[in-house]
Structure formats: C-alpha cells, structure tokens
Design an enzyme around this catalytic site. Structure first.
Site, PDB file in Angstrom:
ATOM      1  N   ASP A 191       9.325   2.821   1.429  1.00 33.75           N
ATOM      2  CA  ASP A 191       8.143   3.523   1.946  1.00 33.75           C
ATOM      3  C   ASP A 191       8.066   3.303   3.457  1.00 33.75           C
ATOM      4  OD1 ASP A 191       5.622   4.338   2.750  1.00 33.75           O
ATOM      5  OD2 ASP A 191       4.570   3.466   1.034  1.00 33.75           O
ATOM      6  N   PHE A 219       0.860  -1.190   0.000  1.00 26.90           N
ATOM      7  CA  PHE A 219       0.000   0.000   0.000  1.00 26.90           C
ATOM      8  C   PHE A 219       0.893   1.236   0.000  1.00 26.90           C
ATOM      9  CE2 PHE A 219      -2.291   3.513   1.857  1.00 26.90           C
ATOM     10  CZ  PHE A 219      -3.545   3.431   1.272  1.00 26.90           C
TER      11      PHE A 219
END
Length: 505
Positions: A325, A219
């Site tokens: 991330d 995600f």
C-alpha cells in the site's frame, strides 16, 4: 548563531503575490490570471489572533448547515494559495508541511498543472466522461503510458485505475481473491452450479471464506473490505460490520536506530515469526497480505528493509500474494519514487496501490492478476481520464525537475536539524525518523502534541499528527532548504515557548 542565520535566510515576505492578486481581480479571466501570476512568499504571515479566524469561522458556519465540519481546521483560499504556502479564508499565509493529508505533489497553483487543467484535452474529458471499461478514448493507452507506466514499479507491467486510495485497496483485494480461487480451481474458467447458486446467498463455495492479512496499526481505507484491514484507530471501525480477517504484529522500533539495533532486530524477528505462524495456522485461508512501507496513519511506524525482505520470502513460501500500500508513500516523498524500492526485494510485490500525490488512484499488477473473465473487477468509471491527465502533468514535473532527488536532499537537510533539536528539547519530542521528507517525530504526550501543532499554526506553519503522539511531515516535493530554514526558525521558537511554559527555570 544557527537561529540568526536561519532568520536572515527567511526574512522579507514577497509582495509580488499580493500585486498579482490585486491586478487580476478586476480583469476578464481574473481567476486564471491570479493563479498563474502568484508568487510564493518568502515567509509565512499570520494576520489573525487565532486560526481559524473570523472569515474561516463564518465559512464553516455556513458549511456546517450542509456537512459535518467537526474535523475541519480552517477554510482554504485556493485561488491565492501558491507553491508551498496555503492561504486561509482570513488571508493567513502558512507554510504547508501537511499538504491536504500528503496529497499535494508539486505546489498549489502549479503552472504546469494549471496549463493541463485548461487544455482542450481536459475540457473534452470533463464534458464527455467515458465508461472506461467499455468505451475508452482512442488514445487511452497513450495516456496510461505517459501518466502511469513511465514510473511503474519494477516487475509490474499493468495498471488498474480507480477513484481513491480505499478503492484501490478494495479492488486489489478482489483481484487477490479471484486469483486465489482461479489457482485452486485449477485454472478452468467455468464455475460449478453450486458456486453459482450459493454466491447469491453469500455463502460458500460461491462466496468462499478467504482472508486478507494486515498489520497492527495499519491503515488501508474506510470502504468495507479496506476497513476490515485497517487497524490504526477504533473510531474508524466502530459500528461497522467487518470480515473476521487476521492481523499480524508490525515492529515497534526504538530510536535512534544505531543505539537499539539488537533490540530492533529481535522485534522484527518476533513479528516475522508470528506472521508466518498466522499464515500457517489461521483457520481461514489467506489470499494476500497488505502492508504499508510506513504506517502513515498509525503513528509513522517504520521497519527495516530486512523485515520486508522477510515478509516477501514468507509470502512466497506460503503461496500468498503481497500487496504493498503506497497510497501515502508513493510519488517520491521518501526519496525514491516508490518507497518499496528501498527494500531490495529479490521478487517484486504482486500489487502496489497508489493515490494521494498521484492525484488519482489504482494499483499496478502483473498479468496474472487479471480475472479469468470480463466484468469481474469492474465499475462504470474505472478511474477518470481528467485525473489521469493531471497525473501525466505531475509525473512530467517530477521527472523533468528531478524532484525525487530534491526531496532526498532536502529531507536529509531537515533531518540533520531535527535530530540535534530532539536532544536539546527532549522533554517535548524524540524519535526523529524517516526517509526523504517523509519524516516524523514523537511528542512526549498527546496533549503536548496538540499544543505544539496549534502554536506552529500560529507561527505560520501548517502540520499534522499521526497515531497517538507523532507529528508527521508531509510536504510537497518542491520543498527546499530555504523552506526548511523557515520551519526550523519557527519550530525552535515554539519549542522555547513550550519549555518556558511547562519547565520554567
């Protein structure tokens, strides 16, 4: 015996928070005094038969006329929330182990953050928000140093400030594409006439067909580019046009790790081999990969340091950038300030994105990632100085109070209690995993998870899910062993209720 000890450790809710609330209600500047005088209770208190209660429901009914409220759990009272406890509109005090989807770092109404929020410096930034790319404050470099660079990832000496996590990833992608084009162009700063004309029609060569590779169940946000790399749930992506970018498999490890070491090593080798095949064979060239240290929305999926070392090696061999991330894992929750510190990489990632607990967003990068001309990776605000001032106060708190070390210690304590409970209550949950307090476990069904989360809320503990069946811990860095004791007592109570209901003897 354990349960009795834990119960004794968590007895007696403090009334001083209530007294502070009452004394400030009718005084000038009462809201500020209320926040500064609040004292964290010693245990949760639930005063309604259901959550959301009547006051929350009334607030959501009014809000529903203006915004979509179907995802809302309850309405919060943030003037009364304090430390590790969130208070809802009905006056329920809940130990918060979810913390605004992992984004509260050092407690509700933290005194240091309130002081920063009320400073003349903050008032000036709020009243005079600058366009940072063209008119930065005279002391902006000092703010960047104090807020971001004190905790910069190793090897990354610059920071690009943005508004939120999706934005951080989106702009990191742009930096990757510009770098890719610059290196293929031979380092020249000029553009061809064909590039300049074709880009206005969204076609090559000005708008080249180049990709970002992401991983199954990852995600990375909901803006257009970020959403094209998001692979966690279909509902996030349906009806939205997407780039035809590739995805690689992310390891699905089995737990406990020591029992399945050979199977997990084989799984990681399979995923690395497939990633390398995609980098080599994908018909569209790949400028960068993006990967989370923990797939935090996709079910809290982990991989070993050796897997990430392998990824870095592959990206270097194929001249592909590596973006890590750390939107959800950054700022200490895993027991190191940045989760990727635990990988032992020989060369650092090219970019590291952040948001959530940092209370601002952006990405760290090397100087090579700076575009060859100005106004290319750019917008009006380029972040927000007021949020940077809050980040500075947060970093002060984290470093001065040694909260990363505390998180590592508290997380080990929490995990040591969860693992034996997973064996005892195996019909409810399994696969305890994680580092620091960034922990998770899997329920044996989605329905059971829904029931468990509701019962925990009614016991005074706010928690959240991840993926299809996982329950994730996303507490503040200020969580202590005393808070863990409070949780374990209530968690075991809920587990017994579930057993009594579903597996009566």
């Amino acid at each position: 015996m354990l349960r009795n000890a834990l119960s004794k450790a968590s007895l007696g809710r403090s009334v001083s928070g209530r007294l502070a609330s009452a004394s400030s209600r009718h005084t000038p500047g009462g809201s500020r005094r209320l926040a500064s005088q609040l004292v964290e209770p010693k245990q949760p208190e639930v005063v309604t038969d259901e959550i959301p209660g009547p006051q929350s429901k009334a607030a959501l009914s009014r809000l529903g006329l203006l915004q979509d409220t179907r995802a809302v759990v309850f309405a919060g009272d943030y003037q009364k929330s304090v430390g590790n406890y969130i208070v809802d509109a009905d006056g329920n005090y809940l130990l918060d182990l979810y913390c605004q989807i992992a984004s509260i770092p050092v407690g509700y109404n933290n005194a240091a953050l309130l002081k920063a929020a009320q400073s003349p410096e903050m008032a000036s930034t709020l009243a005079n928000r600058p366009a940072l790319g063209v008119y930065p404050p005279k002391d902006w470099s000092s703010t960047l140093e104090q807020a971001y660079m004190r905790v910069k990832p190793k090897g990354l000496d610059m920071v690009f400030t943005t508004a939120h996590g999706s934005d951080a990833n989106e702009l990191a992608y742009k930096a990757a594409f510009m770098y890719y084009a610059k290196t293929r162009r031979g380092g020249t700063e000029g553009f061809s006439a064909q590039e300049i004309s074709s880009v206005m029609d969204n076609v090559p060569p000005g708008a080249p067909d180049v990709a970002i590779l992401s991983f199954t169940a990852g995600f990375h946000g909901r803006t257009f580019g970020a959403l094209s790399t998001t692979r966690s749930k279909a509902i996030h992506k349906l009806d939205i046009p997407a780039f035809r970018w590739p995805r690689a498999p992310f390891p699905q490890l089995r737990y406990p790790l020591d029992k399945y070491s050979e199977e997990n090593a084989a799984e990681e080798s399979r995923c690395l081999a497939e990633t390398e095949r995609i980098l080599h064979d994908n018909p569209m060239p790949i400028a960068a990969i993006i990967v989370e240290p923990v797939q935090s929305e996709g079910g809290d999926r982990h991989a070993s340091p050796q897997f990430f070392q392998g990824l870095r090696s592959i990206t270097k061999q194929h001249d592909v950038l590596m973006i890590v991330d750390e939107v959800q894992t950054g700022c200490g929750a895993t027991g190191t300030f940045w989760a990727h510190e635990q990988w032992g990489l020989e060369t650092p990632p090219d970019m590291v994105t952040f948001s959530k607990k940092m209370q601002t967003a952006g990405f760290y990068h090397t100087r090579d990632m700076v575009p060859d001309q100005p106004y290319r990776n750019f917008n009006t605000w380029l972040g927000d100085p007021s949020r940077a001032l809050m980040t500075r106060a947060i970093v002060d708190e984290v470093l001065e109070r040694k909260l990363v070390e505390q998180t590592r210690d508290t997380g080990a304590y929490l995990k040591s209690h969860l693992e034996p409970l997973a064996i005892r209550y195996f019909r409810v949950f399994n696969s305890v995993r994680g580092e620091g307090t960034f922990l998770a476990f899997d329920c044996t069904s989605a329905e059971l998870r829904t029931e468990l989360l509701h019962l925990m809320r009614m016991e005074g503990v706010n928690m959240g899910g991840s993926g299809d069946v996982a329950v994730r811990f996303r507490p503040m860095l200020t969580l202590t062993k005393a808070h863990v004791n409070v949780f374990i007592t209530r968690f075991e109570s809920v587990l017994n209720k579930l057993y009594k209901k579903h597996w009566p003897r």
